[in-house]
Design a protein around this motif. Sequence first.
Motif, PDB file in Angstrom:
ATOM      1  N   ILE A   1      -5.316  -6.269   2.002  1.00 12.97           N
ATOM      2  CA  ILE A   1      -5.927  -6.350   3.327  1.00 12.97           C
ATOM      3  C   ILE A   1      -7.157  -5.457   3.469  1.00 12.97           C
ATOM      4  CG2 ILE A   1      -3.860  -7.107   4.548  1.00 12.97           C
ATOM      5  CD1 ILE A   1      -3.637  -4.158   5.518  1.00 12.97           C
ATOM      6  N   ASP A   2      -7.294  -4.436   2.603  1.00 13.59           N
ATOM      7  CA  ASP A   2      -8.487  -3.596   2.749  1.00 13.59           C
ATOM      8  C   ASP A   2      -9.739  -4.273   2.174  1.00 13.59           C
ATOM      9  OD1 ASP A   2      -7.760  -3.330   0.141  1.00 13.59           O
ATOM     10  OD2 ASP A   2      -7.730  -1.147   0.096  1.00 13.59           O
TER      11      ASP A   2
ATOM     12  N   PRO B   1      -1.919   0.906   9.415  1.00 20.74           N
ATOM     13  CA  PRO B   1      -2.975   1.489   8.574  1.00 20.74           C
ATOM     14  C   PRO B   1      -3.704   0.400   7.784  1.00 20.74           C
ATOM     15  CG  PRO B   1      -0.821   1.940   7.628  1.00 20.74           C
ATOM     16  CD  PRO B   1      -0.564   1.227   8.914  1.00 20.74           C
TER      17      PRO B   1
ATOM     18  N   ASP C   1      -5.621   0.654   5.319  1.00 18.16           N
ATOM     19  CA  ASP C   1      -5.725   0.888   3.870  1.00 18.16           C
ATOM     20  C   ASP C   1      -4.367   0.769   3.180  1.00 18.16           C
ATOM     21  OD1 ASP C   1      -4.571   3.098   4.949  1.00 18.16           O
ATOM     22  OD2 ASP C   1      -5.850   4.566   3.954  1.00 18.16           O
ATOM     23  N   TYR C   2      -3.369   0.212   3.871  1.00 22.52           N
ATOM     24  CA  TYR C   2      -2.047   0.036   3.254  1.00 22.52           C
ATOM     25  C   TYR C   2      -2.170  -0.966   2.101  1.00 22.52           C
ATOM     26  CZ  TYR C   2       3.037  -0.329   2.996  1.00 22.52           C
ATOM     27  OH  TYR C   2       4.342  -0.281   2.575  1.00 22.52           O
ATOM     28  N   PRO C   3      -1.631  -0.614   0.920  1.00 23.28           N
ATOM     29  CA  PRO C   3      -1.783  -1.522  -0.221  1.00 23.28           C
ATOM     30  C   PRO C   3      -0.822  -2.713  -0.143  1.00 23.28           C
ATOM     31  CG  PRO C   3      -0.550   0.421  -0.873  1.00 23.28           C
ATOM     32  CD  PRO C   3      -0.945   0.641   0.549  1.00 23.28           C
TER      33      PRO C   3
END
Lengths: 244, 273
Positions: free
Chosen positions: A138-139, A87, A89-91
């Motif tokens: 990463i987002d 994913p 949008d994983y923080p």
Amino acid sequence: MPTAPIIEFKQVSFAYQQLKVLDKVDLQIEAGEFLGLVGPNGGGKSTLLKLMLGLLQPQSGQINILGGKPVEQAKHLGYVPQFASFPRDYPIAVAEVVLSGRLGTHKHWWSRYKAEDKAIAEEVMQQTEISDLAGRSIDQLSGGQLQRVLIARALVTQPQVLILDEPTANIDHRAEADIFDLLKTLQQQRTIIVVSHDIGFISQYISRVACLNQTLLCHDPKSLTGGDIQDLYHHDVQAIPHQH
Amino acid sequence: MNFLQDLWQYSFLQHAFIGGILAAIGCGIIGPYVVVKRISFMAGGIAHSLLGGMGISYFFWQDPAMGAIPTALILAIIIGLIHLYGRQQEDILIAAIWSMGMATGVIFISQTPGYAVDMMSYLFGNILFVETAQLYQMLGLDLVLLLVVALFYRPLQAVTFDPEFARLRGVPVTFFYLLLLCLVALTVVLLMPMVGLILVIALLALPAAIARLYVTTLKPMMLLATLLGLFFSSFGLYISHLWNLPTGACIILVAGLCYIFALGGRALWHYRI
């Protein structure tokens, strides 16, 4: 001097239920090669990688990785997956992603990262030019930056072979050239296998191209002709002749 | 302020307030995993079917709470295995377990001799009647959650972020995935006195989901979710005391409204730019 191949497929076949994906594939990869694995979507590229990594087992044939079975040798292969496999949008911060490549080297699962892990991660992040992104999540990265992060995560495992699945699928042409220039420098110390459906672009970087559509054919990239490509894709493709 | 005076004076309010702190820690640590891994449906399945275990435990031992922890852990593993190996029927299977668990609970509770237990308190929470022993149990669960997450923070992060890569590095992915669901199950038990089984998913997911809008890594998300959980439980308690309304429902409405405002505020902010 001929050396034993580090990766060897002998008559390997694989099918998902009734659907045959690989048919008696023979492939030998020597140390230090920069192999491009190309072919149409559904031609079996990802399946071949999964077999190499021991994530799938072949129905027939033999696979030899660094003198052993794929499942046992997977730790020596640095895998760079497609973006779709996690994913986006994983923080998680860039430095955390890179360090996670060191997890398998620890004796206990509760061990913290050691000074050695951090030193290796720092060195690799400099090499891949992402040191200044260490604290970012990463987002907040561009496609090219994220690709470098994934390459860095694979490199901290100190692999003998680097395997990249469609490394340029989600990035623009400028970043694509940068990634391949980076791979070219990395190739001096290790074997690299790149899977791509974008056949024209990678041919100026790689030392050998393997064309996969159920069956596998190897070419010298300099002699790859429009006819070969047509055979592979079963229809006309846009091929631009270019100098090397 | 009247509420603060009452809080000073009445031990039942103090218990409720301490319960709120203990619940906030649990939902702050585990909630972020539920949100980033998108397993709130599975968490809901564990929470609701838990009523079955509590009904059985009430029928045989006259103590519903006794069966809660073992049943929650068993349900977590069953639902985890369904996710791992029953992909094609996953949502239906979890929905089936969800409702069968509740139905089992209803049947056993109805067949228990003696006075009918106040089912409402398990379904919707009873924090105003929480006893000291229950607070100690909540504290114990918090300590277990903190310890496990502190020890296994790195592999848990790797497994929830990119399981395939983690597996290639030799991380036992299935083990850590089931461990995570067991932690979720324990959190459900922890939050149950606060808001009840029916409302547990909201308290598990909403503080973390709001936190995710403002922070970009997991640890600050846990901290912010804990603080938000604390705010929701104490503000919900305040409102419930002020207007004499059910506490659990007030907490959930406060949390839900804050989430909607946070989302709306962010949309407006982006629109402005």
